[in-house]
Scaffold this active site. Structure first.
Site, short mmCIF file in Angstrom:
data_model
loop_
_atom_site.label_atom_id
_atom_site.label_comp_id
_atom_site.label_asym_id
_atom_site.label_seq_id
_atom_site.Cartn_x
_atom_site.Cartn_y
_atom_site.Cartn_z
N GLU A 1 20.16 6.70 37.59
CA GLU A 1 20.55 7.47 36.40
C GLU A 1 19.92 6.86 35.17
OE1 GLU A 1 24.71 8.25 35.74
OE2 GLU A 1 25.11 7.91 37.86
N CYS B 1 25.43 9.10 41.07
CA CYS B 1 25.45 7.86 41.84
C CYS B 1 24.95 8.00 43.26
CB CYS B 1 26.86 7.26 41.84
SG CYS B 1 27.43 6.87 40.17
N HIS C 1 31.04 4.73 48.37
CA HIS C 1 30.65 4.56 46.97
C HIS C 1 31.77 3.85 46.20
CE1 HIS C 1 29.11 5.03 43.03
NE2 HIS C 1 30.04 5.88 42.66
#
Lengths: 347, 129, 385
Positions: free
Chosen positions: A81, A113, A235
């Site tokens: 990002e 992400c 994650h």
């Protein structure tokens, strides 16, 4: 057989503690430490960005797969990002720095992400199809979090690189699955420096729905259940979410903990689940299964089922392990130093 | 033009591409067309090691414009294993704790940039090993 | 080759931050004074030493500009640039032109206007005297290069910060007796050591300042000199040497090879040794350079420069007075002008015109002017005629 033949991770030397950020904004550090299970986060030095972190991680991966001629790497995908340029590929700089020859395919990927796991999926697919001998998938970020926002306690920096190939595989890709819907839980508009998010909306309908769905489907496709895995990596936007997701799916804490680096690393966005995987490969034994499920806001998840091979142990000590890097004499910053490093002070 | 000037050095800055004189073995970084020691014009392309030792260093407290917000920062002359010397910034360190003879490792970092709108310059720095 | 003499000199009233004067004002003032001092009615040719008028003021092509403003066009004029050694290099070219017989009256001037940019731009301009791509690009500044030499000198020879400071204290003392000097004030070793660090281990008082100024001399064949000047000074030797540009490429980080090479040639040309020099102006852009130079010019052994300086051997009444003018440290260092001004100090000393800082009975003096971190050295030996 196809899968990972080399891996490497990179984390900056600098850290800031949750207490220091809370002190700055008059918040109670305990709510972040207990509530989000965060202790400190990594901070990139002023000379570090997604490109430099990717280079270090990729060099470590090549240090492990030292027999690989960089000229034989056919593709390099970097998910982030925080690509240093809005327009100009990160991949070419990384490719030149690690000595790849000009005959390669590259793309800078973005999907919040999960950009890093997308790169891994593409790299593995190209190798698995036989089109390329080797390909790199990298997730790296110098994550942004606005001052005083909850994200500021977690947004950190780091990355992991995975070299995929068909010979001397250390972790075979058994199954993959991707799952995505149009769910605006977190975004950053062009020219904006900091992302915006939907608060509690980022939880149930976003993170949990996509990650759990993807995890269930990829396990089903592989014909496996949680007890078939030695490790699971989900994650890690904070410490709490992956633990809760694991519990819902039926995983034990012990399966998640080896890759659960977030309390002392923070959320490295595109680097997060890849770094969890790297930390797991650092210590896994041959013949063990690893479930990895990323999550990217917007929103979607990529799931991978890996099985380690007998080639793995010989490579583990050939480059610095992630937890060793995290423990290696970090330099703690004051909020002022952190703000200067992150360009939060306008000059 | 800054762009071409930076671009043409990328092999040296990113990968420490250097040259070894075929006449006398002297290592040059960056490479040259003629050896100042033996006069030979034949060179072998090599890459310098990423490990070395600090020969001398300083801490810059009055910086040029490109590094205004990084002071104080350390700079060292480093002798690399197998030959070749570089002048490089020492990152990720407490400048007060550096020593002559200390082992360092070469890393890839952003060195500076052409203002807020121009290109970013990448290259080598060293960190304590 | 003909013998060459200096027959006139000129400088500004005082060097320093000369806010009201532009580059051309500074130069023309010094050059006119040299012309008047020599009593010549024309010059045949001019060399202008200037390091970086482009980065400091935005103006290039200053040779022509200054010939124009000095009112000497259309004579040939050439700018000479070799960083801080521009003055010494220009003096050598002027000397060559007269010695060769090509011209009889040559003006050698040097100038730098440094205060039209801020400190950070000045730092950048000076860093351009290093190997820009492989030194300055990586964040090292000019003081930083000398600081690395100092650190290494301390490491190899046990040189102390006090010994470095001793050079600065001595030069400031000499400068109090030089009306042209930018800083006419006494300092102590403690003041130096307590002053702010610029690049460890060098403090601000180890460093020469940013200065505006100009200096000029008139050269003519020695056999015609007495027509113009009852006490001309002969250029007994003029030598320039170069060395690896980047400090990291040098054989030794603590030896200024170009100074050794130029001095060796100059001593040979003049037929003298370091023991026969009565005084020396050396390029003390930083205290460490004076420490290295007293070694490399042969006044003391390698490694003993600190001790030698601290002992007072280089003071006005010492064995070999060094930087009687105050040196770059106290007199100021307008880069292009420095090498020319060094010759003016020796000229004055040899004529007995140095006032309170006069070295008694001085018959032969040496000037050493250096560019970059030692990439160029110019050595001149001047003698009474």
């Amino acid at each position: 057989m196809s899968g990972i033949v080399g891996w490497g991770s990179s984390v900056p030397k600098y850290r800031i503690k949750v207490e220091e950020i809370a002190r700055q904004w008059g918040e109670d550090p305990e709510s972040f430490k207990k509530g989000l299970m965060l202790r400190e986060k990594s901070v990139p030095g002023p000379d570090q960005d997604t490109i430099t972190i990717s280079v270090e991680a990729a060099r470590y991966a090549l240090q492990r797969a030292s027999y690989v001629d960089p000229g034989e790497i056919g593709a390099i995908y970097i998910g982030s990002e925080s690509h240093p340029y809005a327009v100009k590929p990160s991949g070419v700089t990384v490719a030149e720095a690690i000595g790849m020859q000009p005959d390669f395919h590259t793309a800078d990927l973005e999907f919040a992400c999960k950009a890093g796991s997308q790169g891994m999926f593409l790299a593995w697919s190209l190798v698995d199809s036989g089109r390329m001998k080797y390909a790199f998938g990298i997730g790296a970020d110098t994550s942004q979090g606005a001052p005083a926002n909850a994200l500021e306690y977690s947004a950190s920096a780091g990355g992991a690189a995975f070299l995929f190939g068909r010979e001397k595989v250390v972790a075979e890709v058994i199954e993959t699955h991707s799952y995505a819907t149009d769910t605006p839980d977190f975004w950053r508009r062009e020219h904006e420096f900091y992302p915006q998010h939907g608060g509690r909306f980022t939880g149930e309908p976003a993170y949990f729905h996509h990650l759990l769905s993807c995890a269930r489907i990829v396990m089903e496709k592989a014909g496996m259940k949680p007890s078939d895995f030695a490790y699971a990596v989900f994650h890690m936007p904070n410490g709490k979410f992956p633990m809760r997701a694991g519990k819902i799916l039926g995983f034990k804490k012990e399966q998640i903990e080896p890759g659960w680096v977030v309390p002392i690393l923070g959320n490295t966005y595109s680097g997060a689940s890849p770094m969890g995987l790297a930390a797991t490969l650092d210590i896994a034994k041959p013949g063990e299964r690893i479930l990895m499920v990323s999550f990217g806001s917007g929103a979607g998840s990529d799931g991978f089922v890996f099985e380690t091979t007998s080639e793995l142990p010989a490579l583990q000590d050939k480059a610095p392990k992630l937890r060793a890097q995290l423990a290696d004499d970090p330099i703690y910053l004051t909020y002022g130093q952190y703000a200067a490093f992150r360009g939060k002070i306008r000059v | 033009m800054t762009v071409a000037r930076i671009w043409r050095e990328r092999g040296r800055r990113y990968r420490l591409e250097a040259a070894r004189c075929k006449g006398c073995g002297k290592v040059f970084f960056p490479g040259r067309l003629v050896c100042d020691k033996c006069g030979s014009r034949e060179f072998e392309e090599i890459r310098l090691s990423d490990k070395g030792k600090i020969l001398t260093y300083t801490v810059i407290r009055v910086p040029p414009p490109a590094h205004t917000y990084e002071t104080p920062y350390a700079v060292a002359i480093v002798e690399l294993e197998g030959g070749g010397r570089i002048t490089a910034m020492v990152a990720d360190c407490d400048p007060e704790k550096l020593e002559i003879g200390q082992n360092v490792r070469v890393v890839f970092r952003k060195i500076s940039q052409d203002g807020e709108k121009g290109i970013k310059f990448y290259g080598y720095k060293v960190v304590p090993a | 080759m003909r013998e060459v003499a200096i027959i006139g000199v000129g400088m500004n009233d005082r060097w320093g931050e000369l806010w009201e004067k532009s580059l051309r004002d500074l130069y023309v003032e010094a050059a006119l004074r040299a012309i008047d001092d020599a009593g010549v009615d024309h010059i045949d040719s001019m060399y202008v030493a200037c390091m970086s008028s482009g980065l400091f003021t935005g103006q290039e092509h200053v040779s022509s500009l200054l010939a124009d403003y000095l009112g000497v066009a259309p004579i040939p004029a050439v700018r000479v640039e070799s960083a801080c050694a521009s003055g010494g290099n220009a003096l050598r070219l002027g000397w060559l032109e007269v010695a060769s017989g090509a011209s009889d009256l040559v003006l050698v001037g040097g100038v730098e206007k440094m205060t039209d940019v801020d400190g950070s731009q000045a730092t950048l301009a000076l860093a351009a005297a290093s190997d820009f791509e492989w030194e300055a690009f990586n964040g090292v500044t000019f003081p930083g290069l000398y600081a690395m030499m100092a650190r290494r000198h301390m490491h190899e020879f046990g040189t102390t910060p006090e010994q470095l400071a001793a050079a600065s204290v001595k030069n400031h003392h000499n400068g109090t007796m030089n009306p042209v000097a930018q800083f006419q004030m006494e300092i102590t070793v403690e003041t130096v050591l307590n002053s702010v660090l610029v690049a460890d281990p060098l403090h601000i008082l180890d460093c020469s300042p940013v200065t505006d100024g100009a200096a000029a001399v008139i050269l003519c064949p020695a056999d015609q000199a007495k027509k113009f000047n009852s006490q001309p000074v002969k250029i007994a030797a003029s030598a320039v040497a170069t060395d690896a540009m980047a400090l990291h490429s040098r054989e030794s980080l603590v030896t200024i090879g170009s100074a050794k090479a130029a001095a060796e040639k100059a001593y040979k040309q003049a037929g003298v040794g370091p023991g026969e020099i009565d005084l020396a102006e050396v390029h003390d852009c930083f205290t460490i350079s004076e420490i290295c130079l007293v070694e490399d010019l042969g006044f003391t052994e390698k490694g003993k420069g600190g001790e030698f300086t601290e002992s007072g051997a280089t003071a006005l009444d010492g064995r070999i007075p060094v930087n009687t003018s105050g040196g770059l440290k106290s007199k100021g260092h307008p880069v292009g002008a420095t090498g020319v001004a060094q010759a003016i100090e020796v000229y004055k000393q040899l004529r007995g015109e140095a006032g309170k800082r006069q070295v008694k009975g001085a018959k032969r003096g040496l000037c050493h002017n250096m560019g970059g971190s030692g990439g160029t050295s110019a050595v001149h030996i001047l003698e009474v005629m």
